[in-house]
Design an enzyme around this catalytic site. Structure first.
Site, mmCIF file in Angstrom:
data_model
loop_
_atom_site.group_PDB
_atom_site.id
_atom_site.type_symbol
_atom_site.label_atom_id
_atom_site.label_comp_id
_atom_site.label_asym_id
_atom_site.label_seq_id
_atom_site.Cartn_x
_atom_site.Cartn_y
_atom_site.Cartn_z
ATOM 1 N N SER A 167 12.615 1.702 61.130
ATOM 2 C CA SER A 167 11.238 2.116 60.871
ATOM 3 C C SER A 167 10.836 3.326 61.710
ATOM 4 O O SER A 167 11.385 4.409 61.546
ATOM 5 C CB SER A 167 10.303 0.921 61.094
ATOM 6 N N ASP B 184 17.048 16.297 62.196
ATOM 7 C CA ASP B 184 16.887 17.321 61.162
ATOM 8 C C ASP B 184 16.380 18.640 61.729
ATOM 9 O O ASP B 184 16.652 19.708 61.168
ATOM 10 C CB ASP B 184 15.933 16.828 60.066
ATOM 11 N N LYS C 58 15.140 1.379 57.090
ATOM 12 C CA LYS C 58 13.820 0.941 56.618
ATOM 13 C C LYS C 58 12.935 2.171 56.473
ATOM 14 O O LYS C 58 12.364 2.661 57.441
ATOM 15 C CB LYS C 58 13.181 -0.053 57.578
#
Length: 412
Positions: free
Chosen positions: A311, A322, A336
């Site tokens: 999460s 990223d 998740k």
């Protein structure tokens, strides 16, 4: 012409007076149990991310549920759980009052109570003190690790769950609670009266580590994304900078997540610019949360993750990966990629409802897929007291990376 007008007036009169053609519906009175069931249905109807409701006729489900005789709160909870199970979404769930209160306490970052970490001793099943929180009323009262709690007020702890014991020790600031304590070194028991106070739950563990070349590295382990997590991380970063840290290890292993906003705020402590996360609602509309030029440090960063990182942990790890701000080390994360909101029901219970999904800055949907680290390092299960030791292979790999200029450059 007169006849035609007369016919129209007769029809209008019949419609207005209910002369066989139209009848105004009578408002139906619902029981207290039906009201809770209907409120749960409405919350899902208005908020759930999938407006096909897993290809269910949501109105038809409502009508069927109302036919059930509900004579107790337990039967109501069962009906709500059955309704939610049709969505096939394990994260959209009913939280009975005790679970709902516990979840709110855990994510709030503070509570009012005595300040004890407790556990059930595996061999005896006795309620055991793991540790008193620093500065807490329990610490001031002299309660120590491994003490046994035999009773809370007049309630013997032999048949209490951890949640039940925790709830009995919590309470309003200024009120008192009586604990019957037996120390680990003695068979004698004593009664300790403690006045409850505001307790801050610090989800951050920190220390300065050193590489083999004696490079100072700040280690931060975050156990949960609670409301105070960002402030605690920021405080720790400033302190470790003053202690000479030249790089950082952020340990998100076995962190199940928590508050979305906490994950965003912590990302902003490391990222000066760039997108942190995209959210997608039930209409398919994208929204984004971005860095806001408030990063505290640009020093090299390694993030530890494993299959227990979920999460908000994945939101933070994905943002740092990223944006090439950190090197991720460990094992693939849980996967998740769904966001829940909490809704309180009139009886103190609550619903956790999936209201959106998220994508990483590179538009990766990680739900059920997880995030793959830059450096995959398998790890046999270790005890909590072995984290950061020679037995912790993922941690040791992180330290090694700070001696490899090329790898750390991936993050900067």
């Amino acid at each position: 012409m007169v006849k035609r007008i007369w016919v129209v007036l007769c029809v209008l009169t019949l419609l207005i007076t209910g002369g066989g053609f139209y009848q105004t519906p009578i408002a139906q009175a619902y029981t207290a149990e039906q009201d809770i069931l209907l409120q749960s249905w409405r919350i899902v109807d208005q908020s759930y991310i999938d407006d096909s409701f897993n290809h269910q006729n949501w109105w038809f489900i409502r009508q069927n549920l109302l036919q059930k005789p509900l004579s107790s709160r337990e039967e109501t909870y069962t009906a709500i759980s059955e309704m939610l199970s049709l969505l096939k979404d394990p994260y959209t769930r009913l939280l009975p009052p005790e679970q709902y209160r516990s979840l709110k306490v855990n994510t709030s970052g503070e509570l009012s109570g005595v300040g004890l970490q407790i556990n059930l001793e595996p061999n005896s099943g006795e309620l055991e003190v793991v540790a008193p929180l620093a500065g807490s009323p329990a610490e001031a009262a002299g309660i120590q690790a491994h003490d046994r709690i035999l009773a809370i007020n007049d309630n013997k702890t032999t048949n209490l769950t951890l949640d039940e014991a925790a709830m009995l020790m919590r309470g309003r600031v200024g009120t008192s609670v009586s604990l019957t304590i037996r120390s680990a070194e003695s068979e004698d028991s004593r009664v300790v009266n403690i006045v409850r106070d505001r307790i801050s739950l610090n989800p951050v563990t920190t220390y300065i580590a050193h590489t083999k070349e004696d490079l100072a590295i700040g280690y931060l382990r975050l156990s949960q994304f609670s409301a105070n997590a960002s402030a605690e991380i920021a405080h720790a970063l400033v302190k470790m900078q003053q202690q000479g840290a030249k790089g950082y290890i952020l340990d998100l292993r076995n962190n199940p997540g928590g508050l979305l906003q906490a994950g965003i705020e912590i990302a902003r402590l490391w990222l000066d610019d760039g997108t942190i996360v995209y959210t997608v609602n039930r209409q398919g509309s994208f929204d984004s949360f971005d860095a806001n030029h408030t990063a505290i440090t640009d020093a090299p960063l390694v993030v530890l993750v494993n299959e227990g990182s979920a999460s908000a942990s994945e939101i933070l790890a994905g943002a740092l990966q990223d944006n090439h701000r950190a090197v991720l080390v460990g094992e693939k994360t849980f996967g998740k990629g769904l966001i829940q909101s909490l809704f309180e029901l009139p009886d103190g219970s609550g619903l956790a409802v999936t209201v959106a999904k998220y994508e990483t800055p590179a538009h990766k949907d990680i739900n059920k897929l997880g995030i793959v680290p830059n450096q995959i390092v398998a790890q046999e299960p270790i005890m909590l007291n072995q984290v950061g030791t020679e037995a912790d292979q993922q941690y040791q790999k992180a330290l090694e990376l700070f001696n490899d200029t090329a790898l750390v450059a991936e993050a900067t």
